[in-house]
Scaffold this motif. Structure first.
Motif, PDB file in Angstrom:
ATOM      1  N   ASP A 141       0.815  -1.220   0.000  1.00  0.00           N
ATOM      2  CA  ASP A 141       0.000   0.000   0.000  1.00  0.00           C
ATOM      3  C   ASP A 141       0.847   1.267   0.000  1.00  0.00           C
ATOM      4  O   ASP A 141       0.327   2.362  -0.256  1.00  0.00           O
ATOM      5  CB  ASP A 141      -0.908   0.026   1.237  1.00  0.00           C
TER       6      ASP A 141
ATOM      7  N   SER B  36      -2.317   8.094   6.637  1.00  0.00           N
ATOM      8  CA  SER B  36      -3.736   8.043   6.258  1.00  0.00           C
ATOM      9  C   SER B  36      -3.956   8.352   4.778  1.00  0.00           C
ATOM     10  O   SER B  36      -5.006   8.018   4.223  1.00  0.00           O
ATOM     11  CB  SER B  36      -4.545   9.027   7.118  1.00  0.00           C
ATOM     12  N   GLN B  37      -2.972   8.963   4.116  1.00  0.00           N
ATOM     13  CA  GLN B  37      -3.082   9.229   2.680  1.00  0.00           C
ATOM     14  C   GLN B  37      -3.019   7.931   1.865  1.00  0.00           C
ATOM     15  O   GLN B  37      -3.485   7.882   0.727  1.00  0.00           O
ATOM     16  CB  GLN B  37      -1.964  10.160   2.229  1.00  0.00           C
ATOM     17  N   TYR B  38      -2.440   6.906   2.461  1.00  0.00           N
ATOM     18  CA  TYR B  38      -2.220   5.642   1.743  1.00  0.00           C
ATOM     19  C   TYR B  38      -3.028   4.481   2.327  1.00  0.00           C
ATOM     20  O   TYR B  38      -3.273   3.496   1.636  1.00  0.00           O
ATOM     21  CB  TYR B  38      -0.725   5.301   1.762  1.00  0.00           C
TER      22      TYR B  38
ATOM     23  N   ASN C  57      -6.589   4.165   4.073  1.00  0.00           N
ATOM     24  CA  ASN C  57      -7.782   4.982   4.329  1.00  0.00           C
ATOM     25  C   ASN C  57      -8.283   4.882   5.754  1.00  0.00           C
ATOM     26  O   ASN C  57      -8.766   5.862   6.335  1.00  0.00           O
ATOM     27  CB  ASN C  57      -8.904   4.601   3.361  1.00  0.00           C
ATOM     28  N   GLU C  58      -8.197   3.706   6.362  1.00  0.00           N
ATOM     29  CA  GLU C  58      -8.769   3.500   7.696  1.00  0.00           C
ATOM     30  C   GLU C  58      -7.891   4.053   8.804  1.00  0.00           C
ATOM     31  O   GLU C  58      -8.316   4.125   9.953  1.00  0.00           O
ATOM     32  CB  GLU C  58      -8.999   1.997   7.933  1.00  0.00           C
ATOM     33  N   TRP C  59      -6.661   4.416   8.472  1.00  0.00           N
ATOM     34  CA  TRP C  59      -5.706   4.807   9.522  1.00  0.00           C
ATOM     35  C   TRP C  59      -6.166   6.087  10.229  1.00  0.00           C
ATOM     36  O   TRP C  59      -6.538   7.058   9.605  1.00  0.00           O
ATOM     37  CB  TRP C  59      -4.319   5.033   8.930  1.00  0.00           C
TER      38      TRP C  59
ATOM     39  N   LYS D 155      -8.758   6.553  12.068  1.00  0.00           N
ATOM     40  CA  LYS D 155     -10.213   6.750  12.217  1.00  0.00           C
ATOM     41  C   LYS D 155     -10.763   5.942  13.365  1.00  0.00           C
ATOM     42  O   LYS D 155     -10.160   4.997  13.801  1.00  0.00           O
ATOM     43  CB  LYS D 155     -10.913   6.330  10.896  1.00  0.00           C
TER      44      LYS D 155
END
Length: 333
Positions: free
Chosen positions: A312, A325-327, A329-331, A333
């Motif tokens: 990723d 989080s740019q790579y 998506n769930e990071w 959150k």
């Protein structure tokens, strides 16, 4: 070993926290000042994960106008219990406990409760009414990393497990590992080791080097499952130095230093399941301030883990925890 910028940063960060603690009066910093005095009782402070966790705690404490003192037991549970007693006797306004055990700390925690000092736990197996536990979902962490291992190996192969008993999160991860072994009978554990020391990554590297010598041929070992990122760092470096990059590493936890290692060319570290350590620290501290203010807090505050795969991440730039989080998506959150 090759020095990493992330490692240097973590050392500077750790030192800054220690100096902050000393500047606020160290052990005696719990009286005579404005703002709430918060004690962080740690079993150990090892690696960049711990440094980023401490920074999260410190940021949240300062945001609430408080002052943080860190007590590090250097893996010694008796010292950890003594540090907890000291924090109680010095009348800190709130106490955070990181990776303790009920056997060592139940009595001290009860003493804090009796003195009306709010206590919040992180990955600690103490169970007392009104004492919240902030915890990663350790079963999910193990499941995410192990299922990725199974997917990448088509459910077959020989693996090495790096794990250590005596820590609440490790014991939970082992439960998931036991279920994983039953689910995938063609994935065979051929070696298992692990110990938590003041030099865990380096000691793991030495032990992994011995395993690689015992299984010297390509195909002897398919993958390594490391139940802690300090284990993963040691295993990854041993595999790299031996030129055995066909062996893939699947792990738990993540830090800036880990990300640099994962992104190295031909790195064997394929995936890791994690919760942002800075966020863990912030929520841990936030919860104790909620308790200080008399707010209602659930007994269990669970944080949602995310799988971060090497595939990723970009090839043309180095990623940090701040822009992950740019790579993924769930990071965060």
């Amino acid at each position: 070993m090759k020095k990493k910028l992330g490692l240097v940063s973590s050392v500077v960060l750790a030192l800054s926290v220690v100096l902050t603690a000393c500047g606020s009066g160290g052990a005696g910093g719990a009286s005579g000042d404005n703002g709430k005095k918060i004690a962080l009782i740690m079993r150990q402070n090892v690696g960049t994960f711990s440094a980023q966790y401490i920074n999260g705690v410190k940021t949240e404490v300062e945001k609430n106008g408080g002052q943080l003192t860190v007590f590090n037991a250097d893996t010694d549970l008796a010292k950890m219990a003594s540090n907890l007693d000291a924090a109680v006797n010095q009348h800190f306004d709130g106490i955070l406990i990181d990776h303790g055990t009920a056997e060592a700390l139940q009595q001290g925690t009860q003493k804090a409760i009796d003195k009306k000092i709010p206590v919040v736990l992180f990955d600690t197996d103490i169970k007392l009414p009104g004492v919240p536990v902030v915890e990663q979902d350790d079963n999910k962490l193990a499941e995410l990393s192990l299922e990725q291992l199974a997917a990448d190996t088509n459910g077959k192969g020989n693996i090495v497990k790096i794990w250590v008993a005596g820590f609440a999160p490790m014991e939970k991860r082992q439960v998931t590992y036991d279920a994983f072994q039953k689910k995938y009978p063609d994935i065979k554990e051929i070696a298992a080791f692990g110990s938590a020391t003041n030099n865990t990554a380096l000691d793991t590297q030495t032990q992994m080097e011995a395993i690689l010598k015992k299984y010297p041929n390509k195909g002897d070992i398919t993958a390594v499952w490391a139940a802690w990122d300090e284990f993963a760092k040691g295993a990854t470096r041993a595999i790299q130095q031996a030129g055995r990059n066909e062996i893939k590493v699947y792990a738990i936890d993540l830090s800036d230093e880990d990300l640099q290692l994962i992104q190295e060319e031909n790195s064997p570290w394929a995936a890791t399941a994690a919760v942002d350590p800075s966020n863990i620290g912030r929520i841990h501290a936030q919860t104790v301030f909620q308790k200080i203010k008399g707010e209602q807090v659930p007994d269990s505050v669970k944080l949602n883990p995310v799988l971060v795969k090497q595939a990723d991440l970009p090839k043309d730039k180095k990623v940090t925890m701040g822009d992950l989080s740019q790579y993924v998506n769930e990071w965060g959150k």
